[in-house]
Structure formats: structure tokens, C-alpha cells
Design an enzyme around this catalytic site. Structure first.
Site, PDB file in Angstrom:
ATOM      1  N   GLU A   1      -3.623  -0.058  -9.743  1.00  0.00           N
ATOM      2  CA  GLU A   1      -2.160   0.923  -9.667  1.00  0.00           C
ATOM      3  C   GLU A   1      -0.669   0.161 -10.263  1.00  0.00           C
ATOM      4  OE1 GLU A   1      -3.184   4.731  -6.885  1.00  0.00           O
ATOM      5  OE2 GLU A   1      -2.172   3.444  -6.257  1.00  0.00           O
TER       6      GLU A   1
ATOM      7  N   ASN B   1      -3.575   6.108  -2.567  1.00  0.00           N
ATOM      8  CA  ASN B   1      -3.696   6.055  -0.737  1.00  0.00           C
ATOM      9  C   ASN B   1      -2.521   7.659  -0.351  1.00  0.00           C
ATOM     10  OD1 ASN B   1      -4.893   3.931   0.028  1.00  0.00           O
ATOM     11  ND2 ASN B   1      -2.664   2.730  -0.769  1.00  0.00           N
TER      12      ASN B   1
ATOM     13  N   SER C   1       0.780  -1.297  -0.062  1.00  0.00           N
ATOM     14  CA  SER C   1      -0.590   0.141  -0.438  1.00  0.00           C
ATOM     15  C   SER C   1       0.959   1.449  -0.036  1.00  0.00           C
ATOM     16  CB  SER C   1      -0.794  -0.319   1.201  1.00  0.00           C
ATOM     17  OG  SER C   1      -1.576  -0.562   1.161  1.00  0.00           O
TER      18      SER C   1
ATOM     19  N   HIS D   1      -0.883  -3.182  -7.368  1.00  0.00           N
ATOM     20  CA  HIS D   1      -1.600  -2.069  -5.870  1.00  0.00           C
ATOM     21  C   HIS D   1      -2.795  -2.146  -6.207  1.00  0.00           C
ATOM     22  CE1 HIS D   1      -2.543   0.692  -3.036  1.00  0.00           C
ATOM     23  NE2 HIS D   1      -2.794  -0.390  -2.655  1.00  0.00           N
TER      24      HIS D   1
HETATM   25  N1  CAA Z   1     -16.833 -10.748  -4.651  1.00  0.00           N
HETATM   26  C1  CAA Z   1     -18.155 -10.232  -5.763  1.00  0.00           C
HETATM   27  N2  CAA Z   1     -19.341  -8.895  -5.394  1.00  0.00           N
HETATM   28  C2  CAA Z   1     -19.143  -8.247  -4.862  1.00  0.00           C
HETATM   29  C3  CAA Z   1     -17.559  -8.618  -3.460  1.00  0.00           C
HETATM   30  C4  CAA Z   1     -16.868  -9.372  -4.067  1.00  0.00           C
HETATM   31  N3  CAA Z   1     -16.398  -9.804  -2.778  1.00  0.00           N
HETATM   32  N4  CAA Z   1     -18.602  -7.629  -2.682  1.00  0.00           N
HETATM   33  C5  CAA Z   1     -19.318  -6.918  -2.516  1.00  0.00           C
HETATM   34  N5  CAA Z   1     -19.466  -7.225  -4.612  1.00  0.00           N
HETATM   35  C6  CAA Z   1     -20.288  -6.526  -4.840  1.00  0.00           C
HETATM   36  C7  CAA Z   1     -22.152  -6.740  -4.249  1.00  0.00           C
HETATM   37  O1  CAA Z   1     -22.796  -8.708  -5.343  1.00  0.00           O
HETATM   38  C8  CAA Z   1     -23.044  -5.949  -5.435  1.00  0.00           C
HETATM   39  O2  CAA Z   1     -23.598  -6.330  -6.099  1.00  0.00           O
HETATM   40  P1  CAA Z   1     -24.372  -5.257  -7.220  1.00  0.00           P
HETATM   41  O3  CAA Z   1     -24.102  -4.072  -6.991  1.00  0.00           O
HETATM   42  O4  CAA Z   1     -24.826  -5.106  -8.955  1.00  0.00           O
HETATM   43  O5  CAA Z   1     -25.951  -6.631  -6.702  1.00  0.00           O
HETATM   44  C9  CAA Z   1     -22.119  -4.813  -4.790  1.00  0.00           C
HETATM   45  O6  CAA Z   1     -20.390  -5.525  -5.220  1.00  0.00           O
HETATM   46  C10 CAA Z   1     -21.921  -3.507  -4.151  1.00  0.00           C
HETATM   47  O7  CAA Z   1     -22.111  -4.645  -2.845  1.00  0.00           O
HETATM   48  P2  CAA Z   1     -23.377  -4.232  -1.203  1.00  0.00           P
HETATM   49  O8  CAA Z   1     -24.903  -4.271  -2.224  1.00  0.00           O
HETATM   50  O9  CAA Z   1     -22.502  -6.337  -0.721  1.00  0.00           O
HETATM   51  O10 CAA Z   1     -22.255  -3.605  -0.546  1.00  0.00           O
HETATM   52  P3  CAA Z   1     -22.411  -1.813  -1.145  1.00  0.00           P
HETATM   53  O11 CAA Z   1     -23.334  -1.297  -1.681  1.00  0.00           O
HETATM   54  O12 CAA Z   1     -22.769  -1.351   0.719  1.00  0.00           O
HETATM   55  O13 CAA Z   1     -20.835  -1.451  -0.936  1.00  0.00           O
HETATM   56  C11 CAA Z   1     -18.309  -1.638  -1.372  1.00  0.00           C
HETATM   57  C12 CAA Z   1     -19.252  -2.213  -1.244  1.00  0.00           C
HETATM   58  C13 CAA Z   1     -18.126  -2.405  -2.912  1.00  0.00           C
HETATM   59  C14 CAA Z   1     -17.465  -2.173  -0.517  1.00  0.00           C
HETATM   60  C15 CAA Z   1     -18.793  -0.588  -1.026  1.00  0.00           C
HETATM   61  O14 CAA Z   1     -19.306   0.017  -0.317  1.00  0.00           O
HETATM   62  C16 CAA Z   1     -17.781   0.845  -0.937  1.00  0.00           C
HETATM   63  O15 CAA Z   1     -16.800   1.149  -2.303  1.00  0.00           O
HETATM   64  N6  CAA Z   1     -16.734   1.769  -0.276  1.00  0.00           N
HETATM   65  C17 CAA Z   1     -15.181   1.812  -0.616  1.00  0.00           C
HETATM   66  C18 CAA Z   1     -14.520   0.825  -0.630  1.00  0.00           C
HETATM   67  C19 CAA Z   1     -13.229   1.911  -1.136  1.00  0.00           C
HETATM   68  O16 CAA Z   1     -13.062   3.122  -0.898  1.00  0.00           O
HETATM   69  N7  CAA Z   1     -11.448   0.766  -1.180  1.00  0.00           N
HETATM   70  C20 CAA Z   1     -10.177   1.664  -1.462  1.00  0.00           C
HETATM   71  C21 CAA Z   1      -9.694   1.069  -0.368  1.00  0.00           C
HETATM   72  S1  CAA Z   1      -8.124   1.992   0.110  1.00  0.00           S
HETATM   73  C22 CAA Z   1      -7.860   0.928  -0.566  1.00  0.00           C
HETATM   74  O17 CAA Z   1      -8.226  -0.497  -0.707  1.00  0.00           O
HETATM   75  C23 CAA Z   1      -5.920   0.369  -0.890  1.00  0.00           C
HETATM   76  C24 CAA Z   1      -5.215   0.150   0.289  1.00  0.00           C
HETATM   77  O18 CAA Z   1      -4.139   0.250   0.254  1.00  0.00           O
HETATM   78  C25 CAA Z   1      -5.435   0.145   2.138  1.00  0.00           C
HETATM   79  P1  NAD Z   2      -3.337  -9.625   5.906  1.00  0.00           P
HETATM   80  O1  NAD Z   2      -3.876  -9.460   7.929  1.00  0.00           O
HETATM   81  O2  NAD Z   2      -5.519  -9.710   5.950  1.00  0.00           O
HETATM   82  O3  NAD Z   2      -3.435 -10.475   5.206  1.00  0.00           O
HETATM   83  C1  NAD Z   2      -1.941 -10.784   5.213  1.00  0.00           C
HETATM   84  C2  NAD Z   2      -1.724 -12.475   4.949  1.00  0.00           C
HETATM   85  O4  NAD Z   2      -0.141 -12.564   4.216  1.00  0.00           O
HETATM   86  C3  NAD Z   2      -2.094 -13.562   6.524  1.00  0.00           C
HETATM   87  O5  NAD Z   2      -2.919 -14.500   5.751  1.00  0.00           O
HETATM   88  C4  NAD Z   2      -1.038 -13.633   6.919  1.00  0.00           C
HETATM   89  O6  NAD Z   2      -1.093 -14.917   7.050  1.00  0.00           O
HETATM   90  C5  NAD Z   2      -0.093 -13.612   5.491  1.00  0.00           C
HETATM   91  N1  NAD Z   2       1.664 -13.727   5.223  1.00  0.00           N
HETATM   92  C6  NAD Z   2       2.522 -13.345   6.637  1.00  0.00           C
HETATM   93  N2  NAD Z   2       3.526 -13.638   5.826  1.00  0.00           N
HETATM   94  C7  NAD Z   2       3.859 -14.533   4.927  1.00  0.00           C
HETATM   95  C8  NAD Z   2       4.630 -14.789   4.535  1.00  0.00           C
HETATM   96  N3  NAD Z   2       5.972 -14.500   4.670  1.00  0.00           N
HETATM   97  N4  NAD Z   2       3.893 -15.969   3.393  1.00  0.00           N
HETATM   98  C9  NAD Z   2       2.980 -16.349   3.296  1.00  0.00           C
HETATM   99  N5  NAD Z   2       1.552 -15.732   3.614  1.00  0.00           N
HETATM  100  C10 NAD Z   2       2.837 -14.469   5.025  1.00  0.00           C
HETATM  101  O7  NAD Z   2      -3.381  -8.493   4.852  1.00  0.00           O
HETATM  102  P2  NAD Z   2      -3.961  -7.743   3.658  1.00  0.00           P
HETATM  103  O8  NAD Z   2      -5.251  -6.360   4.219  1.00  0.00           O
HETATM  104  O9  NAD Z   2      -3.709  -8.773   2.724  1.00  0.00           O
HETATM  105  O10 NAD Z   2      -2.592  -6.799   3.245  1.00  0.00           O
HETATM  106  C11 NAD Z   2      -1.997  -7.292   2.690  1.00  0.00           C
HETATM  107  C12 NAD Z   2      -0.913  -6.967   1.659  1.00  0.00           C
HETATM  108  O11 NAD Z   2      -1.622  -5.929   0.406  1.00  0.00           O
HETATM  109  C13 NAD Z   2      -0.274  -5.714   2.388  1.00  0.00           C
HETATM  110  O12 NAD Z   2       1.187  -5.259   1.971  1.00  0.00           O
HETATM  111  C14 NAD Z   2      -1.174  -4.098   2.422  1.00  0.00           C
HETATM  112  O13 NAD Z   2      -0.470  -2.747   2.507  1.00  0.00           O
HETATM  113  C15 NAD Z   2      -1.392  -4.077   1.000  1.00  0.00           C
HETATM  114  N6  NAD Z   2      -3.179  -3.756   0.677  1.00  0.00           N
HETATM  115  C16 NAD Z   2      -4.177  -4.022   1.473  1.00  0.00           C
HETATM  116  C17 NAD Z   2      -5.029  -3.159   1.268  1.00  0.00           C
HETATM  117  C18 NAD Z   2      -7.070  -3.769   2.289  1.00  0.00           C
HETATM  118  O14 NAD Z   2      -7.822  -2.372   2.007  1.00  0.00           O
HETATM  119  N7  NAD Z   2      -5.792  -4.303   3.216  1.00  0.00           N
HETATM  120  C19 NAD Z   2      -5.119  -2.762   0.335  1.00  0.00           C
HETATM  121  C20 NAD Z   2      -4.041  -2.536  -1.036  1.00  0.00           C
HETATM  122  C21 NAD Z   2      -3.202  -3.012  -0.313  1.00  0.00           C
END
Ligand code: CAA
Ligand code: NAD
Length: 309
Positions: free
Chosen positions: A173, A211, A140, A161
Site C-alpha cells: 500500500e 487494516n 499499520s 505499508h
Molecule cells: N520468505 C520467503 N518465502 C517464504 C517465507 C519467507 N519469509 N515464508 C513463507 N515462504 C514461502 C514458502 O517457501 C512457501 O513457498 P511454496 O508454496 O512456493 O513452497 C510459501 O511461502 C508458503 O509457506 P509455508 O508452506 O511455510 O506456509 P503456508 O502455506 O502455511 O503459508 C503464509 C504461510 C504465507 C503465512 C499463509 O498462511 C498466509 O498467507 N497467511 C496470511 C497472512 C496474512 O494475512 N498477512 C497479512 C497480515 S496483515 C498485515 O501484515 C498488515 C498489518 O499492518 C498488521
Molecule cells: P517488531 O516489534 O517485530 O520490530 C520493531 C523493531 O524496532 C524492534 O526490533 C525494535 O528493537 C526496533 N526499534 C524500536 N525503536 C527503534 C528505534 N528508535 N530505532 C531503531 N530501531 C528501533 O515490530 P514489527 O511487527 O516489525 O512492526 C514494525 C512496524 O511495522 C510497526 O509500525 C507495525 O505497526 C508495522 N507493521 C507490522 C506488521 C505485522 O504484521 N507485524 C505488518 C505491517 C506493518
């Protein structure tokens, strides 16, 4: 000059076939989503995780999510829906040993957000995987150049990503490290398209695009809640109804994992020096109590059951 001919990328140095087989190392929140979309696109996928319980949970989660997709795609055609789920699941294998997953075109790392742990894994993968295999990290926030510093195949290495939930979020990404070859970059972009994602490209900068922008917003929301300016529910409602976000920032922090949040803040602070990324005491406390958000059943909010998607 490098040319794309059919599905093969030619250059003077290396020939890369289009990516058809994938291993995902780390079967948690992100890993199972990445495996799902690859299997849906007809590719053979191996999920590797140290923890067999996570592998069982991951497979169950993929099955449930495939059923959702099948129900929508095939509506009343039960037979087609069932065979879609069965065919996809047959393409997914799991293992606790990374050695079982190295003979593939692409290996994506989705393990814990810790530099030394990721480096150790990549050094191992570099030694074990065939020459043509592309290695990618789903980090991330950590510098992909730093993660890959010890590998030899720096030309066949980059960042992929994904966003949570992977099957739903349309963006990928593609991160270019300093030494990525044009062939590898093109193969990654093509693969991203083949699994239905819209790809954007970013340099190896802290937090990449999403991010870097989402991080300060999220940190400010957590501090706002910590100060007691408004309740968690009201902060989330405000951003959903007042700014059109699908989820509020606190729900989203729980959804992506507070352990990830803490790790991302630390990296972003050290790389940018921007005080908005200073640690948030509330997050530190919740993580120290094992309250990681939805995946552990409690974070900012409490959840009725552990959810892995
Ligand atoms: N697999 C397949 N389909 C899925 C699914 C999955 N895992 N999860 C949800 N869906 C589908 C559902 O079937 C539903 O489809 P339809 O609308 O066609 O029926 C749709 O997605 C919406 O799902 P829900 O009705 O269950 O729920 P919702 O409308 O509340 O949406 C959400 C859920 C898509 C998660 C929405 O809340 C959302 O977009 N949230 C923001 C998520 C976001 O910002 N993500 C980025 C985070 S940052 C990141 O990831 C990067 C990082 O490094 C941390
Ligand atoms: P998570 O904690 O859900 O899963 C990580 C998994 O890795 C665990 O099941 C753990 O058992 C396994 N693991 C740890 N060390 C290991 C190794 N050496 N070999 C094999 N398996 C190992 O974490 P997550 O949320 O899926 O995040 C995973 C990566 O993706 C991180 O780098 C995170 O920053 C990135 N990421 C997370 C998100 C998010 O929304 N959570 C979104 C984008 C990117």
C-alpha cells in the site's frame, strides 16, 4: 508538467533518481522482510536496530528465508542457489546507529507502533539524510501526516505499508500524505514494482485499505474467543475451511503480533470512533504478560520456539 524519462523523475523543484539503495530502520518482523525483498531485487540495504540481538536474529532469518527461495528457484543447481544466497546477503549491512544508514535513496521506518517514537525518529532522519532521500513509514494504522508533522521534506515523504510475511505477501500500500510530490509518489510506486510488489494507492486514512477491513474481523474473532463461543482452534478452522482464509484470525493475530494488535486497535478507535475497535481485554492481558504471539513464543497459542518470520 512532470515527465518520467528513463529512471529519473523530473520536475521544476527536485530531481529524484530511481531508488537503488535502501535503509530499513527497525529489524523486527517487518524490517527483516523488507530488507530481504530489497536485497533480492539487487539493492543495497542497511538494517538499523537499537538492539544488536535483533540484528543478529534478523540476518539469520533473512539467510534462512533466502535459502527457501533459492531452493525453489534453482531446484537442483546447488552452486547457483548458494551464490544467490551469498550475493543477496552481501548486499545487506546492519548497524545499531541510524547515522550509518542515512546515505541512501530511501529510508523505511519499521519500528514500534508509537506515534511519539516514530516522530522522534523522522525528525532525526530529516536532519541527517541527504536532500534527495525519500522517507517512508510502514505504520499499520497511525496517520502518516501526524508521523511526519515535524519534518521539512514533506514532499519527499509517504507511507509504504507492507504485509507479513513480506517476502510472500504481494501487496504494497502506497500512502499519500497531504504534501507528497508527484515525483516521490511515482518513485515509490516504481520501487514497489521493482521489488516485485503490486502497489495500490490510498489516502492517509485510518488503517488504509487492508487494516480498515481486516481490523473489525480480527477484533470480533478475539472477542468471540474471549467469550468462549468456540475454541481458538475451531474459530481458526472455521475461517480457513469455511471462508477460504489461508490462516485463521487468531493464528493471524499471533503471527502479526498482539502488541501491534493492541496499538492498532487504540489508533483505530481514536480515529474512527467505531466501537468494534474498543480494547479487547484478552489482548491487553496477554500483552501485559509479554505474550505477544509467535515472536515471543506465546500468545493465543503456545509455540515450540521463538520464530521471527
Ligand atoms: N520468505 C520467503 N518465502 C517464504 C517465507 C519467507 N519469509 N515464508 C513463507 N515462504 C514461502 C514458502 O517457501 C512457501 O513457498 P511454496 O508454496 O512456493 O513452497 C510459501 O511461502 C508458503 O509457506 P509455508 O508452506 O511455510 O506456509 P503456508 O502455506 O502455511 O503459508 C503464509 C504461510 C504465507 C503465512 C499463509 O498462511 C498466509 O498467507 N497467511 C496470511 C497472512 C496474512 O494475512 N498477512 C497479512 C497480515 S496483515 C498485515 O501484515 C498488515 C498489518 O499492518 C498488521
Ligand atoms: P517488531 O516489534 O517485530 O520490530 C520493531 C523493531 O524496532 C524492534 O526490533 C525494535 O528493537 C526496533 N526499534 C524500536 N525503536 C527503534 C528505534 N528508535 N530505532 C531503531 N530501531 C528501533 O515490530 P514489527 O511487527 O516489525 O512492526 C514494525 C512496524 O511495522 C510497526 O509500525 C507495525 O505497526 C508495522 N507493521 C507490522 C506488521 C505485522 O504484521 N507485524 C505488518 C505491517 C506493518
Amino acid at each position: 508538467m512532470n515527465k518520467l524519462i528513463g529512471v529519473r523523475y523530473f520536475s521544476n523543484s527536485m530531481v529524484l533518481n530511481a531508488i537503488k539503495s535502501v535503509t530499513v530502520v527497525g529489524g523486527g518482523l517487518m524490517g527483516n522482510g523488507i530488507a530481504q525483498v530489497a536485497a533480492q531485487a539487487g539493492q543495497n540495504v542497511t538494517i538499523v536496530d537499537l538492539n544488536p540481538d535483533i540484528l543478529a536474529k534478523s540476518t539469520k532469518s533473512i539467510e534462512n528465508n533466502l535459502k527457501r527461495v533459492a531452493k525453489k528457484t534453482y531446484k537442483d543447481d546447488v552452486a547457483k542457489a548458494e551464490s544467490f544466497v551469498k550475493d543477496c546477503l552481501e548486499r545487506v549491512k546492519v548497524s545499531t546507529k541510524v547515522e550509518d544508514g542515512v546515505n541512501v535513496d530511501l529510508i523505511i521506518e519499521a519500528i514500534v507502533e508509537k506515534l511519539d517514537v516514530k516522530q522522534e525518529l523522522f525528525n532525526k532522519l530529516d536532519k541527517l539524510a541527504p536532500e534527495h532521500t525519500i522517507l517512508a513509514t510502514n505504520t499499520s494504522s497511525i496517520s502518516i501526516n501526524e508521523i511526519g508533522a515535524g519534518i521539512n521534506r514533506k514532499d519527499r515523504y509517504g507511507g509504504l505499508h507492507f504485509f507479513n510475511p513480506v517476502p510472500v505477501m504481494r501487496l504494497l500500500e502506497v500512502i499519500k500524505g497531504d504534501h507528497i510530490s508527484e515525483e516521490t509518489y511515482q518513485a515509490m510506486m516504481e520501487w514497489g514494482k521493482s521489488i516485485g510488489k503490486t502497489c495500490i494507492t490510498c489516502k492517509d486514512t485510518p488503517g488504509f485499505v487492508v487494516n480498515r477491513l481486516l481490523g473489525p474481523y480480527s477484533a470480533e474473532a478475539l472477542r468471540m474467543y474471549e467469550r468462549g463461543d468456540a475454541s481458538a482452534k475451531d474459530i481458526d478452522t472455521a475461517m480457513k475451511l469455511g471462508a477460504g482464509f489461508p490462516m485463521g484470525p487468531l493464528e493471524l493475530a499471533d503471527f502479526t503480533g498482539l502488541d501491534n494488535k493492541k496499538a492498532i486497535l487504540a489508533v483505530m478507535l481514536s480515529k474512527t470512533g467505531n466501537p468494534v475497535f474498543e480494547p479487547v481485554a484478552l489482548v491487553d492481558r496477554l500483552v501485559s504478560e509479554g505474550k505477544y504471539g509467535r515472536k515471543s513464543g506465546e500468545g493465543i497459542y503456545k509455540y515450540e520456539q521463538n520464530k521471527n518470520n
